[in-house]
Write an enzyme that holds these catalytic residues in place. Structure first.
Site, PDB file in Angstrom:
ATOM      1  N   HIS A   1       0.811   5.834  -0.963  1.00 34.22           N
ATOM      2  CA  HIS A   1       0.061   7.037  -1.370  1.00 34.22           C
ATOM      3  C   HIS A   1       0.791   7.684  -2.548  1.00 34.22           C
ATOM      4  CE1 HIS A   1      -2.645   7.699   2.303  1.00 34.22           C
ATOM      5  NE2 HIS A   1      -2.054   6.532   2.493  1.00 34.22           N
TER       6      HIS A   1
ATOM      7  N   TYR B   1       8.397 -13.449 -23.048  1.00 36.80           N
ATOM      8  CA  TYR B   1       9.231 -12.323 -22.637  1.00 36.80           C
ATOM      9  C   TYR B   1      10.176 -12.806 -21.545  1.00 36.80           C
ATOM     10  CZ  TYR B   1      10.512  -7.695 -20.850  1.00 36.80           C
ATOM     11  OH  TYR B   1      11.203  -6.575 -20.443  1.00 36.80           O
TER      12      TYR B   1
ATOM     13  N   HIS C   1       0.854  -1.190   0.000  1.00 36.96           N
ATOM     14  CA  HIS C   1       0.000   0.000   0.000  1.00 36.96           C
ATOM     15  C   HIS C   1       0.888   1.238   0.000  1.00 36.96           C
ATOM     16  CE1 HIS C   1      -2.947   2.998   0.819  1.00 36.96           C
ATOM     17  NE2 HIS C   1      -2.589   3.197   2.071  1.00 36.96           N
TER      18      HIS C   1
ATOM     19  N   HIS D   1      -8.666   7.366  -1.278  1.00 33.62           N
ATOM     20  CA  HIS D   1      -7.585   6.902  -0.427  1.00 33.62           C
ATOM     21  C   HIS D   1      -6.306   6.691  -1.249  1.00 33.62           C
ATOM     22  CE1 HIS D   1      -6.379   4.009   3.078  1.00 33.62           C
ATOM     23  NE2 HIS D   1      -5.367   4.666   2.603  1.00 33.62           N
TER      24      HIS D   1
ATOM     25  N   ASP E   1       1.054  -4.981 -20.244  1.00 31.55           N
ATOM     26  CA  ASP E   1       2.112  -5.927 -19.875  1.00 31.55           C
ATOM     27  C   ASP E   1       1.936  -6.477 -18.463  1.00 31.55           C
ATOM     28  OD1 ASP E   1       3.599  -6.031 -22.229  1.00 31.55           O
ATOM     29  OD2 ASP E   1       4.844  -4.310 -21.708  1.00 31.55           O
TER      30      ASP E   1
END
Lengths: 250, 250, 250, 250
Positions: D112, D242, D110, D184, D135
């Site tokens: 910001h 790839y 997580h 958020h 991708d």
């Protein structure tokens, strides 16, 4: 791996040229990162030795910190690996189409640099709005059409090269040494790997400034043709006077 | 190379002043890069020794990493190279017009910095919207008219200087120590090379903020005249009180 | 220079507190630069020793590289210099108004940081649009009215402080520890110099994101009040549970 | 602190796995800062050891410079601290909901980060506009609904996890390894902590480019489905080509 006689004799001129090309291509790949054009492994540079027809290219999906002149991959113009233990960039087929179509180019770059890729996603050419652009690109940087579903499904990377060539058409590739592929990102080229990287940097800078320019003035005109001529030609061609020699400065 | 007597005698005051000016101009060119105002070689700084009328300027198209006080080029006010083995900046003629027109300036800078160049491409003056601008520029930073085709074709760099002087008109050049040339980019100046670079940084910062300001509020007014006066005059002129002396702080 | 008894005795507690405050204020000024909030000398931090009523503040117009704990200036709450050979920041009078109005604050910061200053130039409060904002500011960050011509002409810096206090009104200053002054830029504060700098960084980040948010969705709503309460109160006040103690984390 | 037998025996395989996981989670947290995704302490990474059901997570509100493998916190899937003297991240409950809902994921992030958070504040999914997005993310990166006042007031972090799971619905979590929570910010995940960080970087890059793309062309279409398929599948799944192996490259 395909056999390739030129690489078997350490005393041959070919051998030495390829050794130098490996170093140049490695250096050029590192320069992509130094110029903040790549996130993770999202970029690749190649260069060609025209005499032998061999292309040196970045291996696929290897972190920049692990690249070296030694782990660059050597392929022929049909894409056969002739030297190197790693797989070449997944975009190799695109590079090879460009080398086959344009004998005058010696290096090719592909990145997902932020500003140029945004123009590619928007499906719009990067307009020539000022002298920064005109110093390197003799007009708008074109955007290809979208590939068809068939072109995407089979031989996708080859078809990416084909749509670039289709877009450039009869124009000389060196006058506008870059393009954006719709929904994908920028490709650029030059006389060698270093100049191709140089042009990739310029594309990113002018892509950034073109958006800002439109935000300041949404009705802005293209650069005056006389000014485009002046700036492009003071750096390129027979009467160039920028830099320390009369040759085309990168 | 033109002869210039003052440079032949290492014991002369002229000789020493030029030696110091070379160092200042080299340092100022490096500062352009340190302040992120240049990509590759796209910027140049010069300074003038008013007593001898000699101008020290960056050589054309040389990488910043290869610049030194020693390879700066010395020209006279007519553009003749009087010292140095490299060609001077291709923008030398523009710098010289400014030195001839404004006896009060001692240093000139040209860059293609991203935000200021975007305003130049948009063909709009950078509006005075706040105190950051007012601390250094006593009003909008003007944008020149476009050059005519004739002005572009012959003596382009000289005519770039002329259109700057035409735009400033009867105003004092030091009150608004910078300008943007339409479809091209910013020029700035100051009492010396360092102050000219300082003003180039300020132009880039206020150009960035002016666009953001318009994006937040497209109907924004110019800064209140009383506030413009207050901020400009607290840093400049007889009653300045910013900084550690009463003199104009750069 | 005014006399101030507390600074004459190296063994006094006052003496030691001021010595530490000098170090904190110097460190906080350097942190402004480290967080990319300042160009040149365009920022200043102060802190107050409430017991003696002495304020330590950055000297005016001195480069960050030349700052030290020793050359910070000590003034009393009326602005008299009580220690230091340099002139205090030209914004000192603004800082002092804030210390006099809000006994709960211990540090004040002023910058011209790019995004927050753009909102100030636009004359708009920075809207509370998400939890990043809500973690530090309990509502929109207000923008002052413009100062009148009279307020600008005389006692400008003092009046800048007064209009900040007028804008905050009856609200607690610590719930929204920052403000933007119209056509000028941001001020922030906190329990000490470090927290004031912390809040200056937050203002710059949320100012940047608020503009981007409006560009993505021009009809965006303010953050839900319940979410504003939740985030602000999980970091501040009696029931805070963010960080390693129950106290207000900076 | 809850007892947990596996951590008592230094010779057990569990003990060694948790020791390695602490190092990976510490490294991944540091990588958040290295990739410029965090300001101050505004980000956290966790990883799970599926065999023991133990989760290693960043402590709450500790500066990145003070993090170490040793001060990472170990919790069980119910959130009980089983090892570590610091409080775990205040977002721990959100991470745990994701680990319980998606057995295939091994790491959660997580942040910001500026651009992704701006889309979250705008309440809009990040549209799939090009191959950079394709991708890694097999379609738009969704935005959750707003939480209700009740969901915010009690068990807020748990409910944040629940609304993520509600939004993903019956889709496979690994096909779109990230989401933005309205008002958020972004959450991302992957097979381990490093891949979750990798996806957090990609989200930030594509969020930046998506806004630029819309500014260039407000009528832009989503990426062609065939191109989305091609790019996602050339990097993921059984036929990936790839990178240097046939496995899913991060």
């Amino acid at each position: 791996m395909a056999e390739h006689a030129v690489l078997n004799n350490p005393r041959s001129a070919h051998f030495e040229r390829i050794r130098q090309l490996r170093h140049q291509v490695w250096q050029a790949n590192m320069d992509l990162e130094r110029h903040h054009l790549v996130t993770f492994t999202w970029g690749n540079v190649s260069a060609i030795d025209r005499e032998s027809g061999l292309v040196v290219i970045k291996p696929s999906g290897v972190a920049y910190s692990e690249l070296s002149a030694e782990n660059m991959v050597v392929v022929d113009l049909e894409g056969n690996v002739v030297e190197g233990s790693l797989k070449p960039s997944s975009d190799t087929a695109t590079h090879l189409v460009l080398y086959r179509a344009y004998p005058e180019i010696g290096g090719v770059v592909h990145t997902h640099s932020s500003h140029a890729t945004s123009w590619a996603q928007a499906g719009k050419p990067i307009p020539a709005l000022g002298t920064t652009h005109a110093d390197y690109f003799y007009g708008d940087i074109p955007c290809t059409r979208a590939l068809s579903n068939e072109e995407i499904k089979d031989d996708y990377e080859y078809n990416t090269g084909k749509v670039i060539v289709e877009t450039i058409g009869d124009n000389e590739a060196t006058a506008i040494p870059g393009i954006i592929v719709k929904e994908h990102g920028p490709f650029s080229w030059g006389k060698d790997a270093a100049q191709a990287v140089h042009n990739a940097v310029v594309m990113e800078v002018v892509a950034d400034m073109a958006l800002q320019t439109l935000q300041i003035n949404s009705n802005v005109d293209h650069i005056n043709q006389a000014l485009l001529d002046k700036h492009y030609l003071r750096k390129h061609g027979a009467n160039a006077y920028y830099g320390q020699s009369s040759s085309n400065k990168k």
